[in-house]
Design a protein around this motif. Sequence first.
Motif, PDB file in Angstrom:
ATOM      1  N   SER A 227       0.842  -1.204   0.000  1.00 10.52           N
ATOM      2  CA  SER A 227       0.000   0.000   0.000  1.00 10.52           C
ATOM      3  C   SER A 227       0.872   1.247   0.000  1.00 10.52           C
ATOM      4  CB  SER A 227      -0.911   0.017   1.234  1.00 10.52           C
ATOM      5  OG  SER A 227      -1.684  -1.163   1.320  1.00 10.52           O
ATOM      6  N   HIS A 228       0.279   2.369  -0.370  1.00  9.44           N
ATOM      7  CA  HIS A 228       0.937   3.677  -0.344  1.00  9.44           C
ATOM      8  C   HIS A 228       2.213   3.696  -1.204  1.00  9.44           C
ATOM      9  CE1 HIS A 228      -1.807   4.676   2.907  1.00  9.44           C
ATOM     10  NE2 HIS A 228      -1.349   3.664   3.620  1.00  9.44           N
ATOM     11  N   LEU A 229       2.176   3.097  -2.403  1.00  6.08           N
ATOM     12  CA  LEU A 229       3.353   3.049  -3.261  1.00  6.08           C
ATOM     13  C   LEU A 229       3.805   4.470  -3.593  1.00  6.08           C
ATOM     14  CD1 LEU A 229       2.119   0.172  -3.527  1.00  6.08           C
ATOM     15  CD2 LEU A 229       2.931   0.167  -5.881  1.00  6.08           C
ATOM     16  N   THR A 230       5.078   4.775  -3.271  1.00  2.40           N
ATOM     17  CA  THR A 230       5.601   6.134  -3.424  1.00  2.40           C
ATOM     18  C   THR A 230       7.003   6.074  -4.000  1.00  2.40           C
ATOM     19  OG1 THR A 230       4.314   6.871  -1.510  1.00  2.40           O
ATOM     20  CG2 THR A 230       6.121   8.295  -2.237  1.00  2.40           C
ATOM     21  N   GLN A 231       7.209   6.757  -5.121  1.00  2.00           N
ATOM     22  CA  GLN A 231       8.477   6.700  -5.824  1.00  2.00           C
ATOM     23  C   GLN A 231       9.493   7.690  -5.242  1.00  2.00           C
ATOM     24  OE1 GLN A 231       8.482   4.483  -8.394  1.00  2.00           O
ATOM     25  NE2 GLN A 231      10.689   4.648  -8.577  1.00  2.00           N
ATOM     26  N   TYR A 274       1.755   5.991   6.927  1.00  2.00           N
ATOM     27  CA  TYR A 274       0.880   6.592   5.920  1.00  2.00           C
ATOM     28  C   TYR A 274       1.408   7.983   5.583  1.00  2.00           C
ATOM     29  CZ  TYR A 274      -1.272   8.439  10.246  1.00  2.00           C
ATOM     30  OH  TYR A 274      -1.497   9.005  11.474  1.00  2.00           O
ATOM     31  N   LYS A 275       0.747   8.621   4.621  1.00  2.00           N
ATOM     32  CA  LYS A 275       1.182   9.913   4.089  1.00  2.00           C
ATOM     33  C   LYS A 275       2.643   9.868   3.623  1.00  2.00           C
ATOM     34  CE  LYS A 275      -2.016  12.613   6.980  1.00  2.00           C
ATOM     35  NZ  LYS A 275      -3.069  12.680   5.982  1.00  2.00           N
ATOM     36  N   LEU A 276       3.037   8.804   2.916  1.00  3.34           N
ATOM     37  CA  LEU A 276       4.403   8.683   2.405  1.00  3.34           C
ATOM     38  C   LEU A 276       4.657   9.799   1.390  1.00  3.34           C
ATOM     39  CD1 LEU A 276       3.858   5.860   3.688  1.00  3.34           C
ATOM     40  CD2 LEU A 276       5.264   4.892   1.858  1.00  3.34           C
ATOM     41  N   THR A 277       5.749  10.551   1.596  1.00  2.74           N
ATOM     42  CA  THR A 277       6.053  11.723   0.774  1.00  2.74           C
ATOM     43  C   THR A 277       7.542  11.784   0.493  1.00  2.74           C
ATOM     44  OG1 THR A 277       4.219  12.933   1.814  1.00  2.74           O
ATOM     45  CG2 THR A 277       5.861  14.232   0.619  1.00  2.74           C
ATOM     46  N   ALA A 278       7.918  11.776  -0.781  1.00  2.75           N
ATOM     47  CA  ALA A 278       9.326  11.879  -1.169  1.00  2.75           C
ATOM     48  C   ALA A 278       9.715  13.344  -1.269  1.00  2.75           C
ATOM     49  CB  ALA A 278       9.543  11.184  -2.506  1.00  2.75           C
ATOM     50  N   ALA A 279      10.813  13.712  -0.612  1.00  5.46           N
ATOM     51  CA  ALA A 279      11.260  15.106  -0.625  1.00  5.46           C
ATOM     52  C   ALA A 279      12.735  15.166  -0.249  1.00  5.46           C
ATOM     53  CB  ALA A 279      10.441  15.949   0.360  1.00  5.46           C
ATOM     54  N   ALA A 280      13.491  16.005  -0.970  1.00  6.21           N
ATOM     55  CA  ALA A 280      14.891  16.277  -0.656  1.00  6.21           C
ATOM     56  C   ALA A 280      15.710  14.996  -0.517  1.00  6.21           C
ATOM     57  CB  ALA A 280      14.981  17.120   0.629  1.00  6.21           C
ATOM     58  N   GLY A 281      15.444  13.999  -1.378  1.00  4.51           N
ATOM     59  CA  GLY A 281      16.202  12.752  -1.350  1.00  4.51           C
ATOM     60  C   GLY A 281      15.877  11.836  -0.204  1.00  4.51           C
TER      61      GLY A 281
END
Length: 653
Positions: A227-231, A274-281
């Motif tokens: 779940s929550h697939l985030t690149q 939850y709320k997986l968020t990609a930021a600043a590496g």
Amino acid sequence: MKRWMLLFLVVVSLALPQASSAAEQQCFEQTGFCIEGRFLQYWQKNGGLQVFGYPLGIAQDVYNQDSQQSFLTQQFERARFELHPEFAAPYDVLIGRLGDDLLRYRNIDSSMLPLETGSKAGCLWFETTGHNVCNQANGIGFMSYWQNHGLNDPKLDNFGRSLQLFGYPLTEPAMETNANGDRVLTQHFERARFEWHPNQPDQFKVLLGLVGKESQKLVYGEGSNPSHLTQLDSRVFFTANDGVHGQELWVSDGSNQGTRLVKDISPTGSANPYKLTAAAGQLFFVVSAGNSEQLWVTNGTEAGTTMVYSLSRPAADEPAIVDLAPVASGVIVMGYTTEFGIEPWFSNGSNAGTALIRDINPGAAGSEIKVSTCCSYYFATEFTPMGSSLAFMAKTGNAGNQIWLSDGTTQNTRQISTFEQNNELVTELERLNNDQIIAAVQQPDMVQIVKIELATGKHSQLTSHGRFHVGTRLIVSAYDLTNVAGKVYYSVSNSDQRTNLWQIEAKTGTSANQVDLAGYQIKRLITNPIYSQMYQQLRNSDGSEAGVWAWDGTNLQQRSSLDFQQLAYNGQHLFGLIGTNSPYRLYANAATNQNLGYIGSGMHHLGNSPSFAQVNRFSSNQGIFLALPDLAHGLELWYSDGNTLRMVKDIRP
């Protein structure tokens, strides 16, 4: 003469199944089970041991996945009987589609296999499924066996009788290893599997596979529920349950060995990030901790996965962290404190680098925009990237709902709209260029499309679209603002229930105009902010589905006639997933100017839990990662490069 006759009877008796008979019942020492009643009559009249084999269990009520009802069912070595008293004999006993079931277990979607071009000389051609059935040698083989066995129904011709018993062919003949480990020529039918054994006597050269026995041994996988697939760069982060650690954070580079648990955050249960968020590496995410919500960060290693900051909930059922959104150096967090309410915070991934940016709505009330619906509410955060900053909506003291811009620092956080006090709810924002932003502003009787100058806050109305009621619901008529190659497109719903496409030119930014779609209506826009290509799901004028079309700003070109439930565009391929139940079918195009073709399928075992059939949204890099089910493994992580489809790892074996 009597002596020889007696010897003959003894020899014949040794060749027959060891069975005992009673009224309406026949029992078999070979398996220890009996057949009785209507099942026994059907077994005896339609082929008996040669066609159906021995019983493998008692007759009992079993849930049927296709009809979602329970029927009296009995399993045999080569078949499964279901009793349907609602039908007249001989159709009150139906044979399960075990041939197809075993293909599905191997994740083979028989209806999507390549078709033969037509009939072959001397063979039986089935146009319905696109396959021939032929003999293998000297008038002996699959065709003659199929033709010489059938359901005992005098109202049917020979073809109809065989069709009722075995069903249509689902595959072409191919060499396969059967359950006994023999490498044999095999052809699959809906209710049977034919095997060619050339070294056997003629009457045994064609044998029916033990599909009933094999299906009884199938083990259906539970799945890890990705779940929550985030690149993030070339990796995908997601949550999964391996059956040991609970629902925890995982990472994958697309390979089996490169798919692993990041950290067991909650050793005594499930952390459920939850709320997986990609930021600043880095990857930021949230973990619930009772009366608080914790902000976490990871670089993909166990040591580099740490809790950053904790915020207390305002109430048991209220969030402490409403949303996360990336900026150049970290994330902006809409977080709650008793002193300030919900306001924007910034975090660079460290405790020391996490702090309130600004108290936009002074005091404890908070600047969040909370929208009530008939039964619940939602927070209208609507973060929109603007270079290294974010534009977002906030309640701004006496100024009402306004648009703000922030890069995460206090000095570079400012109000950029000058709407009148206590008026609009800004439902959507979209970047027009580095200096201008487009907003959809909701009024009681209309939605205004306005352009805002970032430097001055000046806004000008480009057009408006009237709102209307559907029952008691007041519809937001303009939505899905999307920037593609310097043009902002959006959908407009009219009171006649038609949905049109509108466009705002980036060069002038002075007006909005309806796009001529040759009579089609918009269902969905499919874009990627990084790339200039846009696809559209369209409807015909009567509301029927018209498939997926490519749009170059001037012309439409159809890429598929199918009605996809999910679509994703990663710049190289457009991926489409079709199906709300098993099977799910994945399609993709090899390049942006080509049509979508079938890639592969995922099979789902519904049982009594159809809610398990939810498929996760896409996450893309060169291809896509997606959560997809198959019968043997359950819901697991899969990957497609646009040409093939494969399971990445059986996380929960």
